[in-house]
Design a protein around this motif. Structure first.
Motif, PDB file in Angstrom:
ATOM      1  N   THR A   1       0.824  -1.217   0.000  1.00  0.00           N
ATOM      2  CA  THR A   1       0.000   0.000   0.000  1.00  0.00           C
ATOM      3  C   THR A   1       0.853   1.260   0.000  1.00  0.00           C
ATOM      4  O   THR A   1       0.459   2.282  -0.566  1.00  0.00           O
ATOM      5  CB  THR A   1      -0.960   0.016   1.202  1.00  0.00           C
ATOM      6  OG1 THR A   1      -0.208  -0.020   2.425  1.00  0.00           O
ATOM      7  CG2 THR A   1      -1.902  -1.183   1.160  1.00  0.00           C
TER       8      THR A   1
ATOM      9  N   ARG B   1      -0.272   3.255  -3.070  1.00  0.00           N
ATOM     10  CA  ARG B   1      -1.091   4.358  -2.588  1.00  0.00           C
ATOM     11  C   ARG B   1      -2.498   4.295  -3.177  1.00  0.00           C
ATOM     12  O   ARG B   1      -3.225   3.353  -2.934  1.00  0.00           O
ATOM     13  CB  ARG B   1      -0.387   5.698  -2.870  1.00  0.00           C
ATOM     14  CG  ARG B   1       0.962   5.789  -2.136  1.00  0.00           C
ATOM     15  CD  ARG B   1       1.591   7.159  -2.215  1.00  0.00           C
ATOM     16  NE  ARG B   1       2.906   7.165  -1.578  1.00  0.00           N
ATOM     17  CZ  ARG B   1       3.130   7.279  -0.281  1.00  0.00           C
ATOM     18  NH1 ARG B   1       2.108   7.407   0.557  1.00  0.00           N
ATOM     19  NH2 ARG B   1       4.357   7.269   0.220  1.00  0.00           N
ATOM     20  N   GLU B   2      -2.907   5.272  -3.986  1.00  0.00           N
ATOM     21  CA  GLU B   2      -4.290   5.304  -4.466  1.00  0.00           C
ATOM     22  C   GLU B   2      -4.623   4.139  -5.395  1.00  0.00           C
ATOM     23  O   GLU B   2      -5.797   3.833  -5.638  1.00  0.00           O
ATOM     24  CB  GLU B   2      -4.595   6.630  -5.175  1.00  0.00           C
ATOM     25  CG  GLU B   2      -3.882   6.845  -6.502  1.00  0.00           C
ATOM     26  CD  GLU B   2      -2.477   7.414  -6.336  1.00  0.00           C
ATOM     27  OE1 GLU B   2      -1.847   7.705  -7.363  1.00  0.00           O
ATOM     28  OE2 GLU B   2      -2.023   7.564  -5.180  1.00  0.00           O
TER      29      GLU B   2
ATOM     30  N   SER C   1      -6.643   0.269  -4.450  1.00  0.00           N
ATOM     31  CA  SER C   1      -8.028  -0.164  -4.646  1.00  0.00           C
ATOM     32  C   SER C   1      -8.174  -1.154  -5.800  1.00  0.00           C
ATOM     33  O   SER C   1      -9.217  -1.798  -5.936  1.00  0.00           O
ATOM     34  CB  SER C   1      -8.927   1.050  -4.905  1.00  0.00           C
ATOM     35  OG  SER C   1      -8.533   1.731  -6.076  1.00  0.00           O
TER      36      SER C   1
ATOM     37  N   ARG D   1      -8.688   0.599   5.003  1.00  0.00           N
ATOM     38  CA  ARG D   1      -9.515   1.791   5.210  1.00  0.00           C
ATOM     39  C   ARG D   1      -8.655   3.036   5.437  1.00  0.00           C
ATOM     40  O   ARG D   1      -9.071   4.150   5.110  1.00  0.00           O
ATOM     41  CB  ARG D   1     -10.444   1.597   6.406  1.00  0.00           C
ATOM     42  CG  ARG D   1     -11.610   0.664   6.152  1.00  0.00           C
ATOM     43  CD  ARG D   1     -12.671   0.786   7.236  1.00  0.00           C
ATOM     44  NE  ARG D   1     -13.751  -0.160   7.008  1.00  0.00           N
ATOM     45  CZ  ARG D   1     -13.854  -1.343   7.605  1.00  0.00           C
ATOM     46  NH1 ARG D   1     -12.936  -1.699   8.494  1.00  0.00           N
ATOM     47  NH2 ARG D   1     -14.857  -2.156   7.344  1.00  0.00           N
ATOM     48  N   THR D   2      -7.473   2.849   6.023  1.00  0.00           N
ATOM     49  CA  THR D   2      -6.600   4.003   6.252  1.00  0.00           C
ATOM     50  C   THR D   2      -5.959   4.492   4.964  1.00  0.00           C
ATOM     51  O   THR D   2      -5.448   5.614   4.916  1.00  0.00           O
ATOM     52  CB  THR D   2      -5.488   3.666   7.265  1.00  0.00           C
ATOM     53  OG1 THR D   2      -4.545   2.757   6.675  1.00  0.00           O
ATOM     54  CG2 THR D   2      -6.062   3.069   8.536  1.00  0.00           C
ATOM     55  N   VAL D   3      -5.957   3.651   3.942  1.00  0.00           N
ATOM     56  CA  VAL D   3      -5.348   4.041   2.658  1.00  0.00           C
ATOM     57  C   VAL D   3      -6.289   4.946   1.889  1.00  0.00           C
ATOM     58  O   VAL D   3      -5.906   6.023   1.436  1.00  0.00           O
ATOM     59  CB  VAL D   3      -4.990   2.783   1.830  1.00  0.00           C
ATOM     60  CG1 VAL D   3      -4.434   3.174   0.460  1.00  0.00           C
ATOM     61  CG2 VAL D   3      -3.989   1.913   2.581  1.00  0.00           C
ATOM     62  N   SER D   4      -7.533   4.495   1.728  1.00  0.00           N
ATOM     63  CA  SER D   4      -8.544   5.300   1.041  1.00  0.00           C
ATOM     64  C   SER D   4      -9.894   4.626   1.192  1.00  0.00           C
ATOM     65  O   SER D   4      -9.984   3.432   1.532  1.00  0.00           O
ATOM     66  CB  SER D   4      -8.215   5.452  -0.448  1.00  0.00           C
ATOM     67  OG  SER D   4      -8.390   4.229  -1.132  1.00  0.00           O
ATOM     68  N   GLU D   5     -10.942   5.384   0.914  1.00  0.00           N
ATOM     69  CA  GLU D   5     -12.293   4.814   0.958  1.00  0.00           C
ATOM     70  C   GLU D   5     -12.433   3.712  -0.077  1.00  0.00           C
ATOM     71  O   GLU D   5     -13.062   2.680   0.171  1.00  0.00           O
ATOM     72  CB  GLU D   5     -13.320   5.913   0.707  1.00  0.00           C
ATOM     73  CG  GLU D   5     -14.763   5.444   0.800  1.00  0.00           C
ATOM     74  CD  GLU D   5     -15.764   6.565   0.612  1.00  0.00           C
ATOM     75  OE1 GLU D   5     -16.961   6.262   0.407  1.00  0.00           O
ATOM     76  OE2 GLU D   5     -15.364   7.751   0.671  1.00  0.00           O
TER      77      GLU D   5
ATOM     78  N   ALA E   1      -9.997   1.822  -1.267  1.00  0.00           N
ATOM     79  CA  ALA E   1      -9.213   0.657  -0.865  1.00  0.00           C
ATOM     80  C   ALA E   1      -9.937  -0.180   0.178  1.00  0.00           C
ATOM     81  O   ALA E   1      -9.713  -1.388   0.279  1.00  0.00           O
ATOM     82  CB  ALA E   1      -7.856   1.100  -0.336  1.00  0.00           C
TER      83      ALA E   1
END
Length: 249
Positions: free
Chosen positions: A150, A154-155, A158, A193-197, A199
């Motif tokens: 992750t 990063r983004e 997902s 969840r800490t990465v992105s909604e 993800a």
């Protein structure tokens, strides 16, 4: 809503004749599957299996890929080569690769990145050994392995699939209880969840001696979205029964 997913990992098994027979049974029985289904096969059989699956809903996957795009890397297989055979998935970081080939978390993350660059979905494997579990290190180990991925992606996180495979339950006949498996899946989901909604919606598969008689209860857990199936994927009836055991959200 996360669609459940069952991926077969044939490992180093197969022959032209046995592959054809196995897939004939799988394709005859899969019908309109209630989940997504993929088969990850050894490199020499990609062409054969691509042809056998071409009119079906079953996706083709590979069991590993190189971090290199091309060059003097004897024995390596690049993601562009996998693309030529229509692979939609590729397993990276399987515990057998980590143990037998000493693959690091950083290398596994780089392979996942290569797969995404090629438009394929990496199935990123994480999991702890029996010694690590008994030492209370399960959470630390799986988070370390996933964080490497992750942090790099990063983004793009997902776009992956994660597979939790407790090393102590692979090919041993031992299986994590549904509660044990769910506990680790929840840890992985919490990190995602800490990465992105986006993800947070990544599918997390369980891989560790999944069989027809334990699949339904495993797949009923809140954060278990299907399975990465080893030995049972080599038996059409078992693989089909496992796929049929997936839940409908």
């Amino acid at each position: 809503m996360r669609q459940q997913f069952v991926a077969g990992n044939w490992k180093m098994h197969g022959s032209l004749a046995s592959n054809a027979a196995l897939l004939a049974e799988v394709l005859a029985g899969v019908g309109t599957a209630r989940c997504e289904v993929a088969i990850c096969v050894p490199y020499p059989y990609l062409s054969q299996v691509q042809q056998l699956l071409q009119t079906s809903q079953v996706a083709l996957g590979a069991q590993d890929c190189s971090v290199h795009q091309s060059g003097a890397h004897t024995g390596e297989v690049s993601v562009s080569m996998l693309q030529d055979f229509g692979c939609r998935y590729v397993i990276v970081g399987h515990s057998e690769r980590r143990a037998d080939h000493h693959e690091s978390d950083v290398l596994v993350a780089a392979k996942a990145e290569r797969a995404l660059e090629a438009g394929m979905t990496p199935i990123v494997c994480v999991g702890e050994t029996l010694a690590e579990r008994e030492s209370g290190l399960t959470r630390a180990v799986v988070l370390r392995q996933l964080l490497a991925v992750t942090h790099l992606l990063r983004e793009q996180t997902s776009r992956i699939v994660v597979a939790y495979e407790p090393v102590w339950a692979i090919g041993t006949g031992r299986t994590a209880t549904p509660e044990q498996a769910q506990e680790v899946h929840a840890v992985l989901r919490e990190h995602l969840r800490t990465v992105s909604e986006a993800a947070a919606g990544v599918r997390i598969l369980y891989g560790g001696s999944v069989k027809p008689d334990n699949a339904a209860v495993l797949f009923s857990q809140a954060d278990i979205d299907g399975g990465l199936i080893g030995g049972a994927s080599l038996k059409a009836a078992d693989f089909l029964a496992i796929a049929a055991a997936t839940r409908q959200d």
